[in-house]
Design a protein around this motif. Structure first.
Motif, mmCIF file in Angstrom:
data_model
loop_
_atom_site.group_PDB
_atom_site.id
_atom_site.type_symbol
_atom_site.label_atom_id
_atom_site.label_comp_id
_atom_site.label_asym_id
_atom_site.label_seq_id
_atom_site.Cartn_x
_atom_site.Cartn_y
_atom_site.Cartn_z
ATOM 1 N N UNK A 127 10.005 -3.153 12.519
ATOM 2 C CA UNK A 127 9.702 -1.615 12.334
ATOM 3 C C UNK A 127 9.360 -1.209 11.440
ATOM 4 N N UNK A 128 9.278 0.220 11.614
ATOM 5 C CA UNK A 128 9.808 1.143 9.847
ATOM 6 C C UNK A 128 10.355 2.073 10.249
ATOM 7 N N UNK A 129 11.169 2.105 8.882
ATOM 8 C CA UNK A 129 12.364 3.393 8.856
ATOM 9 C C UNK A 129 11.211 4.579 8.151
ATOM 10 N N UNK A 130 10.929 5.356 9.100
ATOM 11 C CA UNK A 130 10.129 6.681 8.496
ATOM 12 C C UNK A 130 10.827 7.385 7.435
ATOM 13 N N UNK A 131 10.891 7.582 5.960
ATOM 14 C CA UNK A 131 11.256 9.024 5.339
ATOM 15 C C UNK A 131 11.987 9.968 6.096
ATOM 16 N N UNK A 132 12.483 10.347 5.909
ATOM 17 C CA UNK A 132 12.650 11.800 6.627
ATOM 18 C C UNK A 132 11.838 12.744 5.767
ATOM 19 N N UNK A 133 11.145 12.770 5.281
ATOM 20 C CA UNK A 133 10.924 13.533 3.739
ATOM 21 C C UNK A 133 9.994 12.605 3.409
ATOM 22 N N UNK A 134 8.987 12.302 3.104
ATOM 23 C CA UNK A 134 8.323 12.425 2.077
ATOM 24 C C UNK A 134 8.369 12.364 0.545
ATOM 25 N N UNK A 135 8.108 11.252 -0.736
ATOM 26 C CA UNK A 135 8.693 12.422 -1.301
ATOM 27 C C UNK A 135 8.598 11.021 -2.707
ATOM 28 N N UNK A 136 7.853 12.159 -4.270
ATOM 29 C CA UNK A 136 7.689 11.243 -5.484
ATOM 30 C C UNK A 136 8.261 10.556 -5.803
ATOM 31 N N UNK A 137 8.631 9.119 -5.800
ATOM 32 C CA UNK A 137 9.951 8.216 -6.421
ATOM 33 C C UNK A 137 9.715 7.625 -8.389
ATOM 34 N N UNK A 138 10.003 8.228 -8.828
ATOM 35 C CA UNK A 138 10.115 7.435 -10.231
ATOM 36 C C UNK A 138 10.990 6.418 -9.928
ATOM 37 N N UNK A 139 12.460 6.169 -8.880
ATOM 38 C CA UNK A 139 13.367 4.813 -8.923
ATOM 39 C C UNK A 139 13.275 4.715 -7.865
ATOM 40 N N UNK A 140 13.481 4.093 -7.072
ATOM 41 C CA UNK A 140 14.085 3.720 -5.641
ATOM 42 C C UNK A 140 14.657 2.286 -5.492
ATOM 43 N N UNK A 141 15.617 1.726 -4.841
ATOM 44 C CA UNK A 141 16.478 0.694 -5.419
ATOM 45 C C UNK A 141 17.038 0.626 -3.540
ATOM 46 N N UNK A 142 16.748 -0.725 -3.226
ATOM 47 C CA UNK A 142 17.172 -0.797 -2.226
ATOM 48 C C UNK A 142 17.865 -2.052 -1.560
#
Length: 212
Positions: A127-142
């Motif tokens: 399954x895919x979880x789309x972000x509510x709004x695409x975002x330019x990211x410098x840091x992503x922590x999951x």
């Protein structure tokens, strides 16, 4: 509360699970996971694509009573109602996916493109979880974990996490449970010293970091 997807399996284990103190809790469902962090043509992060393979015990249990043309073998179409139950039931647990982008909580839409498939008698949920709004990211922590620790997640041995369409400057880091040597390279916003107020299962989370 046990997630609805796991309640049938949990019924037979409930007495044991609640008889054991939380400090000694242990999972009853095991998932081997692979995930893709997806970007668009403009280099913005758009979501996460998960591939979760369940252990043989749960895979066998989950398909009991399901009708199939070939005994013990299930097509994607035959498994689709079960896939629907999966994604619907996981909503109240944020799909076991917690994250921050540039220090802010990541907000996801409802899952899309979800289905179950059977291979070598094991079920894999895609399954895919789309972000509510695409975002330019410098840091992503999951972090991916079950707060109740009823389900244990483990990275696949081969390419557990990949970046799809990410800018060339983006660097991926993964930290498995117990791997302290790599954790220092991740953003401290989410991977700092554990918070005692966090859900019990959070301490067993495997972690993903992306820096661009």
């Amino acid at each position: 509360m046990i997630p609805r997807i796991f309640r049938p399996l949990a019924l037979g284990l409930l007495a044991l699970a609640f008889a054991v103190p939380a400090a000694h809790a242990h999972p009853h469902v095991y998932v081997t996971m692979k995930s893709e962090i997806v970007y668009d043509a403009e280099g913005r992060m758009t979501g996460i694509r998960h591939h979760w393979t369940f252990d043989d015990m749960f895979s066998s249990y989950a398909t009991q009573g399901l009708e199939s043309k070939e005994k013990g073998k299930f097509t994607r179409e035959e498994l689709q109602p079960l896939a629907e139950v999966n994604v619907t039931s996981l909503k109240e647990y944020d799909f076991f996916t917690q994250g921050k982008m540039n220090g802010q909580k990541a907000e996801f839409e409802q899952p899309v493109d979800y289905f179950l498939e059977q291979k070598d008698d094991l079920l894999t949920l895609h399954f895919t979880l789309p972000l509510k709004k695409p975002a330019a990211t410098k840091d992503v922590d999951i972090e991916i974990y079950d707060p109740l620790f009823f389900v244990a997640f483990e990275f696949s041995d081969k390419e557990p996490i990949t970046l799809k369409g990410a800018p060339g400057s983006c660097k991926l880091t993964t930290v498995k449970l117990g791997d302290q040597t790599q954790s220092k390279s991740l953003s401290e916003s989410i991977f700092a010293r554990p918070d005692p107020n966090n859900p019990f299962g959070a301490q067993f989370a495997n972690k993903i970091g992306v820096k661009c």
